[in-house]
Design a protein around this motif. Structure first.
Motif, PDB file in Angstrom:
ATOM      1  N   VAL A  61       0.765  -1.251  -0.034  1.00 39.42           N
ATOM      2  CA  VAL A  61      -0.022  -0.045   0.084  1.00 39.42           C
ATOM      3  C   VAL A  61       0.836   1.276  -0.022  1.00 39.42           C
ATOM      4  CG1 VAL A  61      -1.947  -1.006   1.112  1.00 39.42           C
ATOM      5  CG2 VAL A  61      -0.110  -0.172   2.551  1.00 39.42           C
ATOM      6  N   PRO A  64       1.092   2.975  -3.980  1.00 41.50           N
ATOM      7  CA  PRO A  64       0.008   3.800  -4.307  1.00 41.50           C
ATOM      8  C   PRO A  64       0.072   5.212  -3.337  1.00 41.50           C
ATOM      9  CG  PRO A  64      -1.059   2.097  -3.265  1.00 41.50           C
ATOM     10  CD  PRO A  64       0.241   1.651  -3.515  1.00 41.50           C
ATOM     11  N   TYR A  68      -0.008   8.285  -6.053  1.00 45.04           N
ATOM     12  CA  TYR A  68      -1.407   8.936  -5.992  1.00 45.04           C
ATOM     13  C   TYR A  68      -1.305  10.115  -5.422  1.00 45.04           C
ATOM     14  CZ  TYR A  68      -3.656   5.157  -8.852  1.00 45.04           C
ATOM     15  OH  TYR A  68      -4.097   4.388  -9.682  1.00 45.04           O
ATOM     16  N   ILE A 176      -6.400   9.539  -2.795  1.00 46.30           N
ATOM     17  CA  ILE A 176      -6.104   7.909  -2.291  1.00 46.30           C
ATOM     18  C   ILE A 176      -4.965   7.861  -1.480  1.00 46.30           C
ATOM     19  CG2 ILE A 176      -5.906   5.787  -3.485  1.00 46.30           C
ATOM     20  CD1 ILE A 176      -7.249   6.878  -5.847  1.00 46.30           C
TER      21      ILE A 176
END
Lengths: 209, 693
Positions: A61, A64, A68, A176
């Motif tokens: 994780v 991202p 992002y 995000i």
């Protein structure tokens, strides 16, 4: 403990077939399921699977979280997305070296250092790499200590999003990456917690044997 | 306490899978979620399209949005140039749903803030920066186009709007601004685009669009005109000021209306003529201008003052074109060059009714045939009181055969016929003079006088107190009106007038009257001399005077007798001894008279004259009696009517009978008045009937 490395073999609790309670520290018989003093469940120093699993999840994780956008800033109709690294670079461009440094350290350096440290500790225990148990323990303590401060970024985003809501003029929304980053921090903390420091000493003892 | 025994630690050999902790689900889930996010953002990334712009001012990569109906559907990613550096290529990602609807007909343009007379648009782009607006045609089939050419301006009509595109032709684009409204009876029903120049021909073309329900009004009878600005006209109806709506004043505007509902539907490529004002538009015979006009020339010998560019060219009274220029042209290159005035004409083939496929060539052939059959150009006034001229194309009977000249290097020349302008002017003058001579004021005055007299009479107490012999009065009136004398009067007068005319004609032929009068005057002069000389003379003089007077009065009844008497008297007088004493001059004069009379008699004229004089006399008598009688008749009639009216009025109650009687009587009075007028006119100048003056 400073003189742990002695030439004489020392009888350890493990060798004596005892199991220490992680809550109150009482040595219980090896077959016991719960602590005879405080009643807490007794954990045998298990495998490193949980550590590796949490660590992997945190790493996944974390990708991202960096690719992002962390913040979606809307000013006068103009919308800009900024990632963690992009934000730090922007700050540096604007001359705020100090803030840029804090952001960089807190959001990039420390998480990466945590991944490396936890990964190293787990591997070192698993592979029985020769190392002084005390150093490893310090590393572990540092990781545990830093873990709770890694959420600075997420807190900043939460505060900004709550405060900056001026419809047309300026609006900030979380991206995000904010969620991903928070998850990453949680996973690494869990990884650190899943790591049983007794394994450090176990491997250190076997080293000295 | 026993010491713990050594434990046999034998780590169980468990399989790898059983060894796995359930905590491994966490990273698996994390990977799955991350991959899901990644896939979704990839899927949402949109489709890359490229739009080429002439000018991409304000377009910024990563900032400029693509919008459709003001909703963002994409974002500009790159701004670059075409390989030849002539265009800007804008690369943009747009939503998949929007991309699926794209067809080659999709249009893109950059929306910028614009301030014009029609208002301010795109103001939001001042703050947010420009954006690219897309227009998708819902009727088109998506064909996966990914390269487009951007427009410079927003399209006049959004794709998919229902309506009809039209093209107008105007002499110039002075007051035609893009976006100016098209009005139908004051309602905005469309707009125009920017005018564009016509290739080769004069004027400009401007495209327009009329929205759906209103475009049904379009037909071949639709007329378009320019409503921009003010129009002031001064005519017989007074000063007229026409003002369009405010937007039209600022930006110009076009209005249209239909002459009748009977028009035929228009084709897609119909070009309408744009007229300068409503009156011209409505007066024109054709609205659908031919794309090509036939240009010919007409040459005139005389002055063309009053003819100006723009003047109409009429064919059998219908406007078929206009004069585009006037110039002098040297025709004969001799020592005394002949200059003719040449007017260039532009003729509209469709106005001749040659059908929809009318072309200048066809019109040319038509004109050639017509010229061979006598068609000529002629200058004529555009109205009775107008000094401006128009060119008329008309068939001149018995014209010398000519043909349409077609010089190589100049306009074809249509032969001209001499104009009839001067005749018209003189006849108009004569008409005006005659009008001024009409004794209108006198007649009016008389009518007023009569009315006053009638009123006086009616108001007189005496008339009201008249005995109630209404029946006899009305009978009287009826008898009088029906009397033969009155009925025959007009016939009589006509007869006498005819007689008199004949008499006068004969008199004129023979000049007898002049001779006679001369003679008589001579006699009179002699007689005056004689007056003092002899006692017998006065009788003669009186006799002569009587004759002369009678002749003067046209009292011809006894003229011949009197003349005979005179001759006899003169004879006796001459034979008389006393006459011997008359001076020789008198004797000579009398002899002259005698001679004249003798000549008169001898030539047989006397009989004729006596005859003619007799009939003239009777005619004059008839007229005299008529003239004398008429006023009396009129008065009598008037009196009768007045009496009757008063009596009827005195009867009191306004019964229907009374009303009718009153009406009848008023009519009778009107008749009487007319008679009175006739009588007075006759009295004043009896000759007027005879000579028409």
């Amino acid at each position: 403990m400073a003189h742990a490395r002695t030439t004489q073999p020392v009888l350890t609790a493990q060798k004596a077939g005892l199991l220490g309670c992680r809550i109150c520290g009482r040595a219980n018989p090896g077959a016991a399921q719960s602590c005879s003093r405080c009643g807490a469940a007794l954990h045998r120093p298990g495998g490193l699977q949980a550590v590796m699993a949490w660590l992997l999840a945190g790493l996944v994780v974390y990708i991202p979280a960096n690719t992002y956008p962390m913040l979606r800033t809307k000013m006068l109709g103009e919308e800009t997305d900024s990632t963690i690294l992009g934000g730090a670079i922007d700050l540096a461009h604007h001359g705020s070296w100090g803030v840029a440094g804090i952001v960089f350290v807190a959001s990039i350096l420390i998480p990466i250092a945590k991944f490396i440290t936890i990964g190293y500790l787990a591997l070192a225990v698993h592979r029985r790499w020769p190392m002084r148990g005390r150093l490893r323990f310090h590393l572990y303590e540092a990781v545990e200590f830093i873990g709770r401060w890694s959420m600075i970024d997420v807190f900043v985003v939460a505060i900004l999003v709550a405060l900056v809501q001026f419809n047309l003029a300026a609006t900030i929304a979380p991206g995000i990456a904010a969620v991903s980053f928070a998850l990453s921090v949680i996973f690494t903390m869990l990884a650190a917690q899943a790591f049983d420091p007794r394994l450090i000493w176990q491997s250190a003892d076997t080293d000295t044997e | 306490m026993t010491t713990p025994s050594d434990m046999e630690i034998t780590p169980p050999r468990r399989s790898f899978w059983r060894n796995l902790s359930p905590v491994w689900l966490v990273p698996v889930l994390a990977v799955a979620v991350s991959l899901g996010i990644a896939w979704q953002s990839f899927a949402d990334r949109g489709t890359l399209i490229e739009i080429e712009f002439e000018n991409a001012a304000g377009v910024v990569a990563g900032t400029t949005e693509i919008r459709y109906r003001d909703v963002a559907i994409g974002m500009v990613e790159t701004v670059s140039f075409t390989p030849d550096m002539q265009q800007v290529t804008v690369g943009a990602r747009i939503d998949r749903t929007a991309a699926e609807a794209l067809s080659a007909q999709a249009q893109f343009w950059v929306v910028r803030p614009q301030v014009s007379a029609r208002g301010i648009s795109g103001l939001n782009t001042v703050l947010s920066g420009v954006y690219i607006e897309a227009a998708l045609d819902p009727g088109s089939v998506p064909d996966g186009s990914r390269r487009f050419t951007g427009r410079d301006d927003p399209p006049l009509v959004m794709p998919g709007r229902q309506g009809t595109r039209i093209t107008l032709r105007a002499p110039d684009g002075n007051r035609l601004t893009p976006g100016a409204p098209i009005l139908f009876r004051g309602v905005e029903v469309g707009a125009i685009e920017a005018p564009r120049l016509l290739d080769g021909a004069e004027g400009v073309l401007v495209d327009g669009f009329i929205e759906a329900p209103y475009d049904r009004r379009l037909s071949t009878t639709a007329r378009f005109w320019d409503t921009s600005g003010f129009a002031v006209s001064l005519g017989t109806g007074g000063l007229r000021l026409s003002v369009g709506n405010l937007a039209s004043i600022l930006t110009g505007g076009i209005a249209f209306d239909t002459l009748t509902d009977a028009g035929e539907p228009i084709d897609a490529d119909t070009v309408f003529e744009l007229y300068s004002d409503e009156d011209t538009a409505m007066a024109s015979s054709t609205s659908v201008a031919s794309p090509d006009q036939l240009r010919i020339a007409a040459e005139f010998d005389g002055s063309v003052q009053g003819l100006s560019p723009g003047a109409a060219v009429r064919f059998r009274g219908v406007r078929v074109g206009e004069v585009t220029g006037i110039a002098a042209r040297q025709v004969d290159m001799g020592p005394a060059p002949l200059i003719r005035m040449q007017a260039a004409l532009a003729l509209d083939p469709s106005a001749f009714g040659l059908g929809s496929e009318a072309s200048p060539e066809r019109l040319m052939a038509f004109l050639e045939a017509q010229v061979a059959a006598g068609l000529r150009a002629r200058l004529s006034a555009s109205g009775v009181f107008s000094t401006s001229l128009v060119v008329e194309l008309l068939e001149v009977q018995d014209s010398p055969p000519e043909r349409l000249l077609r010089p190589e290097d100049a306009l074809p020349v249509i032969p001209s016929a001499p104009s009839d302008l001067t005749d018209l002017t003189t006849s108009a003058q004569g008409l005006i003079e005659r009008l001024t001579e009409l004794p209108i004021e006198g007649v009016l005055q008389q009518a007023i006088n009569l009315m006053e007299a009638a009123e006086d009479l009616l108001e007189d107490e005496g008339t009201r107190a008249l005995p109630s012999s209404v029946v006899s009065l009305v009978d009287d009136a009826r008898d009088f009106v029906g009397s033969e004398a009155l009925q025959a009067l007009p016939g009589d007068i006509q007869g006498t007038v005819g007689d008199l005319r004949a008499v006068l004609a004969r008199f004129e032929e023979q000049r007898a009257v002049e001779t006679l009068v001369e003679t008589m005057e001579a006699v009179q002069g002699v007689a005056a001399n004689i007056d003092s000389a002899t006692t017998e003379v006065p009788a003669l003089i009186s006799e002569v005077r009587r004759v002369v007077g009678r002749i003067g009065d046209l009292d011809a009844e006894g003229l011949v007798n009197a003349a005979r008497d005179l001759l006899n008297t003169a004879d006796t007088f001459l034979d008389d001894e006393g006459t011997q004493a008359v001076p020789p001059a008198l004797a000579g004069a009398l002899r002259e008279v005698e001679l004249a009379l003798a000549e008169l008699r001898g030539s047989g004229l006397v009989d004729e004259v006596s005859e003619t004089l007799g009939s003239a006399r009777s005619a004059a008598d008839a007229i005299a009696t008529a003239t004398q009688d008429l006023p009396q008749l009129a008065e009598r009639l008037n009196g009768l009517v007045a009496q009757a009216e008063a009596l009827v009025a005195a009867y009191g109650a306004r019964s229907p009978v009374n009303e009718e009687a009153l009406a009848t009587l008023r009519e009778a009075r009107d008749a009487a008045r007319a008679f009175a007028q006739l009588a007075r006119t006759l009295e004043r100048s009896p000759n007027s009937i005879l000579f028409g003056r």
